[in-house]
Write an enzyme that holds these catalytic residues in place. Structure first.
Site, PDB file in Angstrom:
ATOM      1  N   LYS A  47      41.873  42.726 -14.016  1.00 14.95           N
ATOM      2  CA  LYS A  47      41.670  41.571 -13.119  1.00 14.95           C
ATOM      3  C   LYS A  47      42.504  41.753 -11.855  1.00 14.95           C
ATOM      4  CE  LYS A  47      42.689  36.554 -12.837  1.00 14.95           C
ATOM      5  NZ  LYS A  47      43.043  35.331 -13.568  1.00 14.95           N
ATOM      6  N   ASP A  74      45.741  33.506  -6.580  1.00 13.61           N
ATOM      7  CA  ASP A  74      44.910  32.503  -7.254  1.00 13.61           C
ATOM      8  C   ASP A  74      45.399  31.104  -6.913  1.00 13.61           C
ATOM      9  OD1 ASP A  74      43.276  31.043  -8.883  1.00 13.61           O
ATOM     10  OD2 ASP A  74      44.165  31.728 -10.782  1.00 13.61           O
ATOM     11  N   LYS A  99      45.107  24.452  -7.748  1.00  8.77           N
ATOM     12  CA  LYS A  99      46.270  24.364  -8.643  1.00  8.77           C
ATOM     13  C   LYS A  99      47.318  23.433  -8.027  1.00  8.77           C
ATOM     14  CE  LYS A  99      46.152  29.014 -10.690  1.00  8.77           C
ATOM     15  NZ  LYS A  99      46.020  28.576 -12.091  1.00  8.77           N
ATOM     16  N   ARG A 104      37.639  35.282 -15.385  1.00 10.85           N
ATOM     17  CA  ARG A 104      36.494  35.650 -16.231  1.00 10.85           C
ATOM     18  C   ARG A 104      35.239  35.866 -15.392  1.00 10.85           C
ATOM     19  NH1 ARG A 104      37.383  30.359 -19.723  1.00 10.85           N
ATOM     20  NH2 ARG A 104      39.475  30.968 -19.126  1.00 10.85           N
TER      21      ARG A 104
HETATM   22  N1  BES Z   1      45.520  33.091 -13.229  1.00 10.31           N
HETATM   23  C1  BES Z   1      45.366  31.977 -14.056  1.00 10.31           C
HETATM   24  C2  BES Z   1      46.091  32.092 -15.400  1.00 10.31           C
HETATM   25  C3  BES Z   1      47.579  32.301 -15.388  1.00 10.31           C
HETATM   26  C4  BES Z   1      48.409  31.254 -15.717  1.00 10.31           C
HETATM   27  C5  BES Z   1      48.126  33.530 -15.144  1.00 10.31           C
HETATM   28  C6  BES Z   1      49.771  31.442 -15.757  1.00 10.31           C
HETATM   29  C7  BES Z   1      49.499  33.716 -15.191  1.00 10.31           C
HETATM   30  C8  BES Z   1      50.324  32.675 -15.494  1.00 10.31           C
HETATM   31  C9  BES Z   1      43.887  31.743 -14.363  1.00 10.31           C
HETATM   32  O1  BES Z   1      42.997  32.138 -13.390  1.00 10.31           O
HETATM   33  C10 BES Z   1      43.695  30.294 -14.571  1.00 10.31           C
HETATM   34  O2  BES Z   1      43.911  29.554 -13.631  1.00 10.31           O
HETATM   35  N2  BES Z   1      43.295  29.911 -15.755  1.00 10.31           N
HETATM   36  C11 BES Z   1      43.061  28.559 -16.057  1.00 10.31           C
HETATM   37  C12 BES Z   1      41.868  28.538 -16.968  1.00 10.31           C
HETATM   38  C13 BES Z   1      41.337  27.164 -17.212  1.00 10.31           C
HETATM   39  C14 BES Z   1      40.768  26.566 -15.953  1.00 10.31           C
HETATM   40  C15 BES Z   1      40.302  27.266 -18.300  1.00 10.31           C
HETATM   41  C16 BES Z   1      44.286  28.004 -16.774  1.00 10.31           C
HETATM   42  O3  BES Z   1      44.936  28.724 -17.515  1.00 10.31           O
HETATM   43  O4  BES Z   1      44.621  26.846 -16.531  1.00 10.31           O
HETATM   44 ZN    ZN Z   2      43.690  33.643 -12.145  1.00  9.90          ZN
HETATM   45 ZN    ZN Z   3      42.694  30.599 -11.931  1.00 12.81          ZN
END
Ligand code: BES
Ligand code: ZN
Ligand code: ZN
Length: 505
Positions: A268, A273, A280, A354
């Site tokens: 990835k 992000d 976020k 994903r």
């Molecule tokens: N990049 C994040 C996940 C992440 C969280 C990486 C903490 C490193 C440290 C990912 O893209 C994300 O935002 N995932 C979401 C998924 C959810 C929307 C199903 C999450 O974990 O909140």
């Molecule tokens: Zn991410």
């Molecule tokens: Zn994300």
């Protein structure tokens, strides 16, 4: 830090300091240290009898020799109780010792092979993991430091001292360590770099450098080409960003392996992000610069494959883009068509990993892979489940999962299995598309895995590593300084090295 061998009699070793390892009292002296103290440093025996240094794990004590000797300082590092010693403890003990040498500004440090005598590991393993622990612990990300650095490096030189020729297999380990550390350092540099530097174009430049240095085949697909091919999910994430996005394909195919089925590593590469329209919260958002740690690990592994000319065909695929909110950004409720033909209803634009991975996974099947391993900082849920000590591992072959788990334990990248069962698909059923990109919050790391599995035919052994909790450390872990960890590089390299011996049904 340079590493050199020096073969000479004990009495003629010379250095600013020498590093020895010691078990916790009462079993203080491993055999090598005992022998050295008897022959070269009897003065140390009395000092070790004092209770200042008990040999507790990572405890460090510096002793000063009586004037006139060729080695004025002895740095003793505790290994902890003999019965509890493992490779993790060995790596961080050596790291603690070499960091002390740095603090003391020692230029030339001797590390005698005899310091490893009496440890419960093969000599090659003990040497390799000691050196890697030391190198890894001394690593610093200095990309943007302009003050407080004067170009001096302590230690400058690590002298591996021996009384007799160490032989080829130990010499080879030193080379292997240099290669591995170069790969881990590359992955750390890339993931620690800020997102205004480490853009998708920067990852392309890193891939190009590797391709030029080691003769890898490189295909850089821009987002137009990706969209035209049908990668609607990758393109959807990229459309909100003004930084050009790329899908990077690197291929290592040493002579004789060109027509083998390749191992494919997918990483990835979200260079930042924000969450996109599903923005976020601001707190700690800066950490999302490392959301490309999966791609960084793949590039790091290629650094090692190239340096070591590992005789296996390996392909690395890295979908690289920012995830930004914008007038053109993809939105919750959008339905996108992936390269596989499957349609995805976007519920959260923050589940972008994903989205980019699914197209990369489908694309990887064009190479007729013998196995696919993907690495992604995919879910916060994985961090909740496993914390920062273990990455999540999910896959479609139990034996393969176990083999990677074992490799991870050995090399210091710990992974722990999460269950991947069809009933988790329930959560991402969609009314309008084939499925959604997120379900409710329960089992988030597993649901991420289930989503990715939709793009993997059962005939291909596949592993998904969720490295969200392990790719970055806010704590200084001694053998792994604060920042990007380089997690996964060693797993990928070992997989490539040992693939022939791994029985995957
Ligand atoms: N990049 C994040 C996940 C992440 C969280 C990486 C903490 C490193 C440290 C990912 O893209 C994300 O935002 N995932 C979401 C998924 C959810 C929307 C199903 C999450 O974990 O909140
Ligand atoms: Zn991410
Ligand atoms: Zn994300």
């Amino acid at each position: 830090m340079e590493i050199q061998w020096k073969t000479a009699s004990l009495g003629s070793w010379e250095a600013d300091g020498i590093v020895f390892l010691a078990f916790e009292k009462p079993a203080l002296l491993p055999s090598g240290l005992g022998r050295w103290v008897e022959q070269q440093a009897r003065w140390l025996r009395d000092l070790l009898d004092l209770d200042d240094f008990q040999g507790k794990h990572q405890q460090v004590a510096a002793y000063y020799a009586p004037p006139g000797g060729r080695i004025p300082r002895v740095v003793c590092v505790g290994l902890g109780p003999e019965a509890k010693l493992d490779l993790f403890k060995l790596r961080s003990a050596v790291a603690a010792g070499l960091r002390k040498c740095r603090e003391m500004k020692l230029r030339r440090v001797a590390f005698p092979l005899m310091a490893l005598e009496g440890l419960p590991f093969l000599p090659q393993t003990a040497l390799r993991e000691s050196l890697l622990g030391g190198l890894s612990g001394l690593y610093r990300y200095t990309g943007f430091k302009t003050r407080d650095l004067n170009g001096e490096e302590f230690p400058e030189l690590l002298v591996l001292t021996t009384e007799t020729d160490p032989g080829d297999s130990l010499r080879d380990e030193v080379e292997a360590c240099r290669a591995l550390m170069a790969g881990v350092a590359l992955a750390r540099d890339l993931a620690s770099a800020p997102a205004n530097e480490a853009t998708p174009s920067h990852l392309v430049a890193a891939a190009r450098r590797l391709s030029d240095a080691y003769g890898f085949k490189l295909h850089v697909m821009d987002v137009e080409e990706a969209r035209n091919l049908g990668m609607g999910a990758f393109a959807a994430v990229a459309q909100g960003s003004r930084e050009p996005a790329y899908l990077i394909v690197l291929e290592h195919a040493p002579p004789g392996t060109e027509s083998d089925r390749p191992l494919v590593f997918v990483g990835k590469g979200i260079t930042f992000d924000t969450g996109g329209i599903s923005l976020k919260p601001g707190d700690k958002m800066e950490a999302m610069k490392h959301d490309m740690a999966g791609a960084a690990a793949v590039l790091g592994a290629f650094e090692v494959l190239g340096r070591e000319s590992i005789p296996r065909r390996v392909i690395g695929i890295m979908p690289c883009t920012e995830n930004m909110p914008d007038g053109k950004a993809y939105k919750p409720g959008d339905v996108v068509r992936s390269l596989s033909g499957l349609t995805i209803e976007v519920i959260s634009t923050d589940a972008e990993g994903r989205m980019v991975l699914c197209d990369a996974l489908t694309y990887s099947q064009r190479f007729d892979p013998c196995a696919i391993v993907d690495l992604a900082t995919l879910t916060g849920a994985c961090v909740v489940a496993l914390g920062h000590h273990f990455a999540g591992i999910l896959g479609n072959r139990e034996g393969f999962v176990r083999a990677v788990q074992d490799i991870g334990w050995e090399v210091g990248d710990r992974v722990w299995p999460l269950p991947l069962y069809d009933f988790y698909f329930e959560g991402i059923k969609s009314d309008v598309a084939d499925f959604k990109n997120v379900g409710d919050r329960s089992g988030g790391a597993i649901v991420g895995g289930i989503f990715l599995q939709q793009f993997i035919p059962d005939t291909i052994p596949w592993i998904h590593l969720d490295i969200a909790g392990t790719a970055w450390t806010t704590k200084d872990l001694i053998a792994i300084p604060q920042g990007a960890t380089g997690f996964g590089v060693r797993i990928l390299v070992e997989l490539a090295r040992r693939w022939h011996a791994i029985a995957v049904e």
